[in-house]
Design an enzyme around this catalytic site. Sequence first.
Site, PDB file in Angstrom:
ATOM      1  N   LYS A 198       6.526  -3.232   5.380  1.00  0.00           N
ATOM      2  CA  LYS A 198       7.401  -2.127   4.975  1.00  0.00           C
ATOM      3  C   LYS A 198       7.355  -1.019   6.015  1.00  0.00           C
ATOM      4  O   LYS A 198       8.382  -0.482   6.417  1.00  0.00           O
ATOM      5  CB  LYS A 198       6.961  -1.575   3.608  1.00  0.00           C
ATOM      6  CG  LYS A 198       7.393  -2.433   2.448  1.00  0.00           C
ATOM      7  CD  LYS A 198       6.756  -1.996   1.143  1.00  0.00           C
ATOM      8  CE  LYS A 198       7.081  -3.001   0.043  1.00  0.00           C
ATOM      9  NZ  LYS A 198       6.341  -2.789  -1.193  1.00  0.00           N
TER      10      LYS A 198
ATOM     11  N   ASP B  98      11.539   2.845  -5.673  1.00  0.00           N
ATOM     12  CA  ASP B  98      11.405   1.544  -6.336  1.00  0.00           C
ATOM     13  C   ASP B  98      12.309   1.461  -7.567  1.00  0.00           C
ATOM     14  O   ASP B  98      12.526   0.373  -8.108  1.00  0.00           O
ATOM     15  CB  ASP B  98       9.947   1.341  -6.787  1.00  0.00           C
ATOM     16  CG  ASP B  98       9.200   0.359  -5.895  1.00  0.00           C
ATOM     17  OD1 ASP B  98       9.870  -0.438  -5.204  1.00  0.00           O
ATOM     18  OD2 ASP B  98       7.956   0.397  -5.896  1.00  0.00           O
TER      19      ASP B  98
ATOM     20  N   GLN C 218       2.264   0.895  -4.251  1.00  0.00           N
ATOM     21  CA  GLN C 218       2.202  -0.570  -4.220  1.00  0.00           C
ATOM     22  C   GLN C 218       1.463  -1.091  -5.454  1.00  0.00           C
ATOM     23  O   GLN C 218       0.348  -0.665  -5.738  1.00  0.00           O
ATOM     24  CB  GLN C 218       1.488  -1.013  -2.924  1.00  0.00           C
ATOM     25  CG  GLN C 218       1.449  -2.502  -2.713  1.00  0.00           C
ATOM     26  CD  GLN C 218       2.831  -3.112  -2.498  1.00  0.00           C
ATOM     27  OE1 GLN C 218       3.648  -2.598  -1.756  1.00  0.00           O
ATOM     28  NE2 GLN C 218       3.103  -4.219  -3.189  1.00  0.00           N
TER      29      GLN C 218
END
Length: 280
Positions: free
Chosen positions: A50, A117, A94
Amino acid sequence: MTAKIIDGKQVAARLRESVAARTALLPFKPGLAVVLVGEDPASTVYVRNKDRAANAAGIAASTLRLPMETTQAELLATIARLNADNDVDGILVQLPLPPQIDARAVIEAIDPAKDVDGFHPVNVGRLHDGRATLVPCTPLGVMKLLAEAGVSLRGTRALVLGRSSIVGKPAAALLTAADATVTIAHSRTRDLAAECRRAEVLVAAVGRAELVRGDWIATDAVVIDVGINRLPDGRLVGDVAFDEAATVAGAITPVPGGVGPMTIACLLENTVTAAVARRG
Ligand code: NAD
């Protein structure tokens, strides 16, 4: 093989390029903060990828690595600091988090405007209300692949296999918003094979290696395989038995190289979307 292969790597590369072109025009550099708690090997690899993809697309990405024994209060304090930091446009925590931390509480602490997200209840609500701004990256990638494959969703019978908050439910909401007639199937569904056979578009997000067999698929159906499963021999496979399905389907995504590459590309797009919305 008769199915057209939907090449996620190629579509994702184009999306990353278009994000880079957008960031190049901005008077500021969008910022993405990734928070990694502990050293889960898979998460460490994801986070590194990422970071690399974000920086290549003109996004200032930074990873905050916190120790495995981080407390909930410490993680919430980190989120509060990132919420207040004007250079940070996107915050991604995460998952999975260590057991002492309540992942729901952490997600709810993220400023919805920075929730790249799309997991915060405000963004979930907006998605189901047809007013989505930040949409979960993997289902967003699924929709982009369907668009790239030229699939017209209006009135189409779509089946989403799996009802997780990360993939299945948001994918079903997006397909509904695109005027498909959507069924959600899951572990308690009776006669999964029969449900699948009715689908003109099938999105599989189950996490069971090659669960969906070729004879579960309707002729010419479009099959999007979200699953990533590692077999004992080390091979990565999806939730769909690819070789069997490819002889029946009209189009299909491979694993790897299908939905996977789209997820990070959509995260970059969400970061720019969040930055532009917040900074004007
Ligand atoms: P999850 O475990 O949270 O949800 C799985 C869903 O599948 C559940 O709703 C469950 O009801 C259903 N299910 C489980 N077993 C079933 C069965 N035998 N029959 C029918 N339904 C069944 O998983 P998730 O987070 O939604 O992920 C699903 C898969 O997608 C996993 O393989 C995961 O690795 C993969 N994934 C890929 C990406 C990507 O970037 N490509 C991103 C997220 C998840």
